[in-house]
Design a protein around this motif. Structure first.
Motif, short mmCIF file in Angstrom:
data_model
loop_
_atom_site.label_atom_id
_atom_site.label_comp_id
_atom_site.label_asym_id
_atom_site.label_seq_id
_atom_site.Cartn_x
_atom_site.Cartn_y
_atom_site.Cartn_z
N UNK A 1 0.64 -1.35 0.00
CA UNK A 1 0.14 0.12 0.00
C UNK A 1 0.78 1.10 -0.22
N UNK A 2 0.85 2.01 -1.08
CA UNK A 2 1.62 3.08 -1.04
C UNK A 2 0.84 4.42 -1.10
N UNK A 3 1.52 5.46 -0.32
CA UNK A 3 0.63 6.96 -0.36
C UNK A 3 1.67 7.78 -0.93
N UNK B 1 9.40 5.25 4.38
CA UNK B 1 9.58 6.16 3.02
C UNK B 1 10.29 5.30 1.91
N UNK B 2 10.20 5.23 0.82
CA UNK B 2 11.13 4.50 -0.15
C UNK B 2 10.89 5.24 -1.47
N UNK B 3 11.50 5.10 -2.28
CA UNK B 3 11.50 5.32 -3.65
C UNK B 3 10.88 4.31 -4.44
N UNK B 4 9.77 4.53 -5.34
CA UNK B 4 8.94 3.81 -6.31
C UNK B 4 8.52 4.23 -7.48
N UNK C 1 5.45 6.64 0.65
CA UNK C 1 5.28 6.06 1.92
C UNK C 1 4.87 4.81 1.44
N UNK C 2 5.32 3.77 1.88
CA UNK C 2 4.88 2.35 1.45
C UNK C 2 4.74 1.46 2.76
N UNK C 3 3.88 0.62 2.52
CA UNK C 3 3.59 -0.55 3.70
C UNK C 3 3.53 -1.65 2.89
N UNK C 4 4.49 -2.68 3.51
CA UNK C 4 4.60 -4.14 2.95
C UNK C 4 3.93 -4.88 3.98
#
Length: 149
Positions: A68-70, A104-107, A113-116
């Motif tokens: 899930x990413x924001x 936070x990550x690069x996508x 902001x991403x959740x795994x």
């Protein structure tokens, strides 16, 4: 067969069924912009009927890992509603450390902001995690009370 053996067999059967049920993992797949989007957080739909809303899909996920990413400035979602986007997806592969987390990550060349998470439809809501030791202690107490009472 006495009732204690029947109880034990039933418990083992339930645990095996739960394990087999987790082999078929699915994820919610959708993307929307703004606060009124159908893919927002908190997720506004019942995951048992996702196809009732256009743009929300339940997809098989071979890796078992959902995301899930924001996108956009998280603190400024109210001020810049159009720039805020939420996306839910199946990940092709798990994180390298196999840890569920949010960061936070690069996508796709953007900072998001991403959740795994790992589990069936886990990206449809906030996850409540039961601590395995608490479950083990609870089952131990139940066994003790059942067999020694």
């Amino acid at each position: 067969m006495n009732y204690k053996t029947l109880f034990l067999c039933s418990l083992v059967g339930v645990l095996l069924f739960k394990e087999a049920n987790c082999l078929n993992k699915r994820c919610i797949k959708c993307r929307s912009r703004g606060e009124l989007g159908s893919c927002g957080d908190p997720f506004p739909f019942n995951v048992t009927e996702p196809e009732a809303e256009v743009g929300i899909h339940v997809v098989a996920c071979p890796s078992g890992w959902c995301g899930k990413s924001f996108e956009g400035n998280i603190g400024a979602f109210k001020n810049d509603d159009y720039g805020a986007a939420t996306e839910r997806m199946c990940l092709q592969r798990p994180p390298s450390d196999y840890e569920e987390r949010c960061a936070y990550t690069m996508w796709s060349h953007r900072k998001v902001y991403m959740c795994f998470c790992n589990g069936d439809l886990c990206n449809s809501s906030y996850k409540i995690v039961a601590i395995p030791s608490v479950i083990l202690v609870t089952i131990s107490i139940l066994f003790y009370n059942f067999f020694y009472s």
